[in-house]
Design an enzyme around this catalytic site. Structure first.
Site, short mmCIF file in Angstrom:
data_model
loop_
_atom_site.label_atom_id
_atom_site.label_comp_id
_atom_site.label_asym_id
_atom_site.label_seq_id
_atom_site.Cartn_x
_atom_site.Cartn_y
_atom_site.Cartn_z
N ASN A 120 0.67 5.30 13.97
CA ASN A 120 0.23 5.83 12.68
C ASN A 120 1.30 5.74 11.59
OD1 ASN A 120 -1.45 7.74 10.88
ND2 ASN A 120 0.48 8.86 11.13
N TYR A 125 1.68 -3.46 1.20
CA TYR A 125 0.91 -2.54 2.04
C TYR A 125 -0.32 -3.23 2.62
CZ TYR A 125 -1.55 1.73 3.44
OH TYR A 125 -2.21 2.70 4.16
N LYS A 168 -0.97 -4.08 6.70
CA LYS A 168 -2.08 -3.49 7.43
C LYS A 168 -3.09 -4.55 7.89
CE LYS A 168 -0.92 0.89 7.27
NZ LYS A 168 -0.66 1.69 8.49
N THR A 220 -4.29 13.71 1.62
CA THR A 220 -3.03 14.04 2.28
C THR A 220 -1.94 14.01 1.20
OG1 THR A 220 -2.31 11.79 2.78
CG2 THR A 220 -3.81 12.84 4.37
#
Length: 271
Positions: free
Chosen positions: A96, A161, A165, A197
């Site tokens: 994660n 990013y 991913k 979050t």
């Protein structure tokens, strides 16, 4: 979470579990009876989440705390060794750990940020998988990687990013094909959409007021009418780790509230 899982006797190692998505995943496994391993760079945060996991554990099992920077191989090795020394095995690995940044290819710092993002979002997962295979093979365990719907589309200022991913998704599929026949290990990936979050504030430089305003505006545009909660992703991770998913490997699970199908995006919203 409406489904209750039973992971009694299982050992679950979650990277990046001292906050955010990883914290929610750790709490789900703790509630479900598992021995959980909490790891992160900040000792105070690690201790806080570990205590929460112990508090919600049906038998008040003590969560294992391991503080470290997993971009260092030595810390990865110590994390795995400490887990096995403490619990004797590993049943589930959740990769994660991740960071994000807003940067364009013309920025002077682009390549440095690209390398840092790749190292955190992809290389940690690759190395942890590489080192955990012998233990997961013994338990016929499984691996769940956390990617993003940002890997499914291009954006103008999040290429490091998105690329990291997207590579993690392909790594998942390759490992499912390789580790299933040889080692009886299942490997799957979850692609969350925008989720409530502290990730955006801490990784992307927004303050809390800006973040809340942005998330509220985006949430009302989603087909389900809200942004994601960590429990939305955690519940899918729990399912994929459970015996109910024993026939599932190499799969991508999207948890985005319809963000992809509803085409709800701007240049700064891809997670």
């Amino acid at each position: 979470m409406s489904v209750v899982y039973d992971f009694t006797g299982k050992v679950v190692l979650i990277t990046g579990s001292s906050a955010g998505m990883g914290e929610g995943i750790a709490l789900l496994f703790a509630k479900s009876g598992a021995n959980v391993v909490i790891t992160g760079r900040n000792a105070e945060r690690v201790a806080k989440v570990a205590k929460q996991c112990t508090d919600v554990s049906p038998k008040q099992l003590t969560a294992l705390e391991v503080v470290g920077n997993l971009t260092n191989k030595e810390d990865c090795n110590r994390l795995i060794e400490t887990t096995v020394q403490t619990f004797g095995k590993i049943d589930v690995l959740v990769n994660n750990a991740g960071i994000d940044c807003l940067v364009e290819i013309t920025d002077e710092c682009y390549y440095e940020k690209f390398l840092t993002t790749i190292n955190t979002n992809l290389n940690i997962a690759v190395y942890m998988t590489h080192k955990c295979v012998p233990y997961l093979a013994k338990t016929r365990g499984n691996i769940i990687n956390i990617a993003t719907i940002g890997a499914k589309r291009a954006s103008s200022d999040s290429s490091p990013y998105n690329i990291s991913k997207a590579a993690l998704i392909m790594f998942t599929k390759c490992m499912a094909a390789e580790l299933g026949p040889k080692h009886h290990i299942r490997v799957n990936v979850v692609n969350p959409g925008i989720t409530l979050t502290d990730f955006e504030c801490e990784s992307m430089g927004f303050n809390r007021e800006e973040s809340d305003r942005k998330l509220t505006a985006i949430g009302i545009q989603l087909p389900v009418g809200r942004v994601g909660q960590v429990s939305d992703t955690a519940s899918i991770v729990g399912y994929l780790a459970s015996n109910a998913a024993e026939f599932i490997t190499g799969s991508e699970y999207v948890a985005d509230g319809g963000q992809l199908v509803g085409n709800v995006f701007d240049s700064n919203t891809d997670y």
